[in-house]
Design a protein around this motif. Structure first.
Motif, short mmCIF file in Angstrom:
data_model
loop_
_atom_site.label_atom_id
_atom_site.label_comp_id
_atom_site.label_asym_id
_atom_site.label_seq_id
_atom_site.Cartn_x
_atom_site.Cartn_y
_atom_site.Cartn_z
N ARG A 82 43.53 13.58 112.84
CA ARG A 82 43.34 13.65 114.29
C ARG A 82 43.33 15.10 114.77
O ARG A 82 42.49 15.50 115.57
CB ARG A 82 44.45 12.87 114.98
N ARG A 83 44.27 15.90 114.28
CA ARG A 83 44.35 17.29 114.72
C ARG A 83 43.20 18.14 114.19
O ARG A 83 42.68 19.01 114.90
CB ARG A 83 45.70 17.88 114.30
N LEU A 84 42.79 17.89 112.95
CA LEU A 84 41.66 18.63 112.40
C LEU A 84 40.39 18.31 113.17
O LEU A 84 39.57 19.20 113.45
CB LEU A 84 41.48 18.30 110.92
N ARG A 85 40.21 17.04 113.52
CA ARG A 85 38.99 16.63 114.21
C ARG A 85 38.92 17.18 115.64
O ARG A 85 37.84 17.18 116.25
CB ARG A 85 38.88 15.11 114.23
N ALA A 86 40.04 17.65 116.16
CA ALA A 86 40.02 18.22 117.51
C ALA A 86 39.21 19.51 117.56
O ALA A 86 38.67 19.88 118.60
CB ALA A 86 41.44 18.48 118.00
N ASP A 87 39.11 20.22 116.42
CA ASP A 87 38.40 21.52 116.44
C ASP A 87 37.66 21.82 115.14
O ASP A 87 37.30 22.96 114.88
CB ASP A 87 39.38 22.65 116.74
N SER A 88 37.43 20.79 114.31
CA SER A 88 36.82 21.06 113.01
C SER A 88 36.03 19.86 112.52
O SER A 88 36.38 18.71 112.81
CB SER A 88 37.91 21.40 111.99
N ASN A 89 34.97 20.12 111.75
CA ASN A 89 34.21 19.07 111.08
C ASN A 89 34.47 19.07 109.58
O ASN A 89 33.64 18.60 108.80
CB ASN A 89 32.71 19.24 111.36
N LEU A 90 35.61 19.59 109.16
CA LEU A 90 35.96 19.63 107.75
C LEU A 90 35.84 18.23 107.14
O LEU A 90 36.46 17.28 107.63
CB LEU A 90 37.40 20.14 107.59
N PRO A 91 35.06 18.05 106.08
CA PRO A 91 34.96 16.73 105.44
C PRO A 91 36.31 16.25 104.93
O PRO A 91 37.08 17.03 104.35
CB PRO A 91 33.98 16.97 104.29
N ILE A 92 36.60 14.97 105.13
CA ILE A 92 37.89 14.38 104.77
C ILE A 92 37.68 13.15 103.92
O ILE A 92 36.95 12.23 104.32
CB ILE A 92 38.71 14.02 106.03
N LEU A 93 38.31 13.12 102.76
CA LEU A 93 38.36 11.94 101.90
C LEU A 93 39.80 11.45 101.89
O LEU A 93 40.69 12.13 101.41
CB LEU A 93 37.92 12.28 100.48
N PHE A 94 40.03 10.26 102.45
CA PHE A 94 41.38 9.72 102.52
C PHE A 94 41.79 9.07 101.21
O PHE A 94 40.99 8.39 100.55
CB PHE A 94 41.47 8.66 103.62
N ARG A 131 21.08 4.68 101.75
CA ARG A 131 20.54 5.98 102.14
C ARG A 131 21.61 7.06 102.02
O ARG A 131 21.32 8.20 101.64
CB ARG A 131 20.04 5.94 103.59
N LEU A 132 22.84 6.73 102.34
CA LEU A 132 23.91 7.73 102.35
C LEU A 132 24.45 8.01 100.96
O LEU A 132 24.74 9.16 100.60
CB LEU A 132 25.05 7.27 103.25
N HIS A 133 24.65 6.94 100.18
CA HIS A 133 25.41 7.08 98.93
C HIS A 133 24.64 6.69 97.68
O HIS A 133 25.07 6.96 96.58
CB HIS A 133 26.67 6.22 98.99
N ARG A 143 33.05 10.76 94.59
CA ARG A 143 32.97 10.67 96.06
C ARG A 143 33.06 12.05 96.71
O ARG A 143 32.39 12.31 97.71
CB ARG A 143 34.05 9.73 96.57
N VAL A 144 33.86 12.93 96.15
CA VAL A 144 33.93 14.30 96.64
C VAL A 144 32.56 14.96 96.50
O VAL A 144 32.05 15.59 97.44
CB VAL A 144 35.00 15.10 95.88
N MET A 145 31.94 14.81 95.33
CA MET A 145 30.63 15.43 95.10
C MET A 145 29.57 14.85 96.04
O MET A 145 28.70 15.57 96.53
CB MET A 145 30.22 15.23 93.64
N ALA A 146 29.65 13.55 96.31
CA ALA A 146 28.68 12.92 97.21
C ALA A 146 28.81 13.50 98.62
O ALA A 146 27.80 13.78 99.28
CB ALA A 146 28.89 11.41 97.23
N ILE A 147 30.04 13.67 99.08
CA ILE A 147 30.24 14.26 100.41
C ILE A 147 29.76 15.69 100.45
O ILE A 147 29.08 16.12 101.39
CB ILE A 147 31.73 14.19 100.82
N LEU A 148 30.06 16.45 99.41
CA LEU A 148 29.63 17.85 99.37
C LEU A 148 28.11 17.97 99.36
O LEU A 148 27.56 18.88 99.99
CB LEU A 148 30.22 18.56 98.14
N ARG A 149 27.43 17.05 98.68
CA ARG A 149 25.97 17.08 98.68
C ARG A 149 25.43 16.84 100.08
O ARG A 149 24.47 17.48 100.50
CB ARG A 149 25.41 16.05 97.70
#
Length: 237
Positions: A71-83, A188-190, A117-123
């Protein structure tokens, strides 16, 4: 596993040192640099100080849970997040997506799956769209997308999106008359066969609608009952 062609730094945030060690090893073998955080407060501070390319974020951590970190990161960042989640709980997963997470892995997990999944997001973040979406600039009505810069705007106002949200919107915008099923959007995404639920796509779409509604875009995505989604008029109708 194909090594990452460019140096990327992954922040691993988990209070279990064994899991951190396991992921450090797996991600390093894939050619990724890693940094670690052992609780939520440290994860938030490290993400802001070190600017990693992606964060692997455990939901259940001391001092601040992963949901609040997101929540706090999304307030000012688009950093990709894998939960990472220790519970296969649909409510938690939907909540995480609505906050802006890009993907999930449920514990116990395969390190290879996390790396994949990390590599897919990075791509996606690196701007390598599927061959079916070749245009670098897309526009429809008041909506504008810059695929190279992964930027979205509505009537000139920037709308920060996660990698997955941008990918969904770009897919719809590339073929604005086509209705995409949820499975087609996932493909299309994955790529075909990727394990993600229909509810996940619905949550991303709900999140997209909310973000655009806040800047006046109330018709960015249409729902076709029993079929899926298509791009809306985007203020042009």
């Amino acid at each position: 596993m194909i090594p990452c062609p460019m140096p990327r730094t992954i922040l691993i945030a988990d209070d279990d040192p064994h899991i951190r060690q396991l992921l450090v090893f797996a991600l390093s073998k894939a050619g990724l640099d890693t940094i670690e955080a052992e609780d939520g407060e440290a994860a938030l501070a490290t993400a802001r100080d070190r600017a990693p390319d992606l964060i692997v974020l455990d939901i259940n951590m001391p001092r601040m849970d992963g949901i609040e970190v997101c929540r706090r990161l999304r307030a000012d960042s688009n950093l990709p997040i894998l939960f990472l989640s220790s519970r296969d709980d649909e409510i938690d997963r939907v909540l995480g997506i609505e906050l802006g997470a890009d993907d999930y892995v449920t514990k116990p997990f395969s390190p290879r799956e996390v790396v994949a999944r990390v590599m897919a997001i990075l791509r996606r973040v690196a701007g390598r769209p599927p061959s079916t979406v070749a245009a670098t600039a897309l526009g429809h009505g008041r909506l504008a997308l810059d695929a190279d810069g992964w930027l979205a705007s509505w009537a000139g106002t920037p709308v920060p999106l996660t990698a997955t949200e941008f990918g969904i919107l770009r897919t719809l915008a590339a073929m604005p008359s086509k209705v995409f099923s949820r499975d087609a959007i996932i493909d299309r995404l994955h790529g075909p066969g990727f394990a993600i639920t229909d509810r996940t796509i619905d949550s991303h779409v709900r999140n997209l609608r909310g973000k655009f509604a806040r800047v006046g875009g109330h018709d960015v995505i249409e729902t076709r009952a029993g079929i899926g989604y298509r791009l809306g008029p985007c203020g042009a109708g």
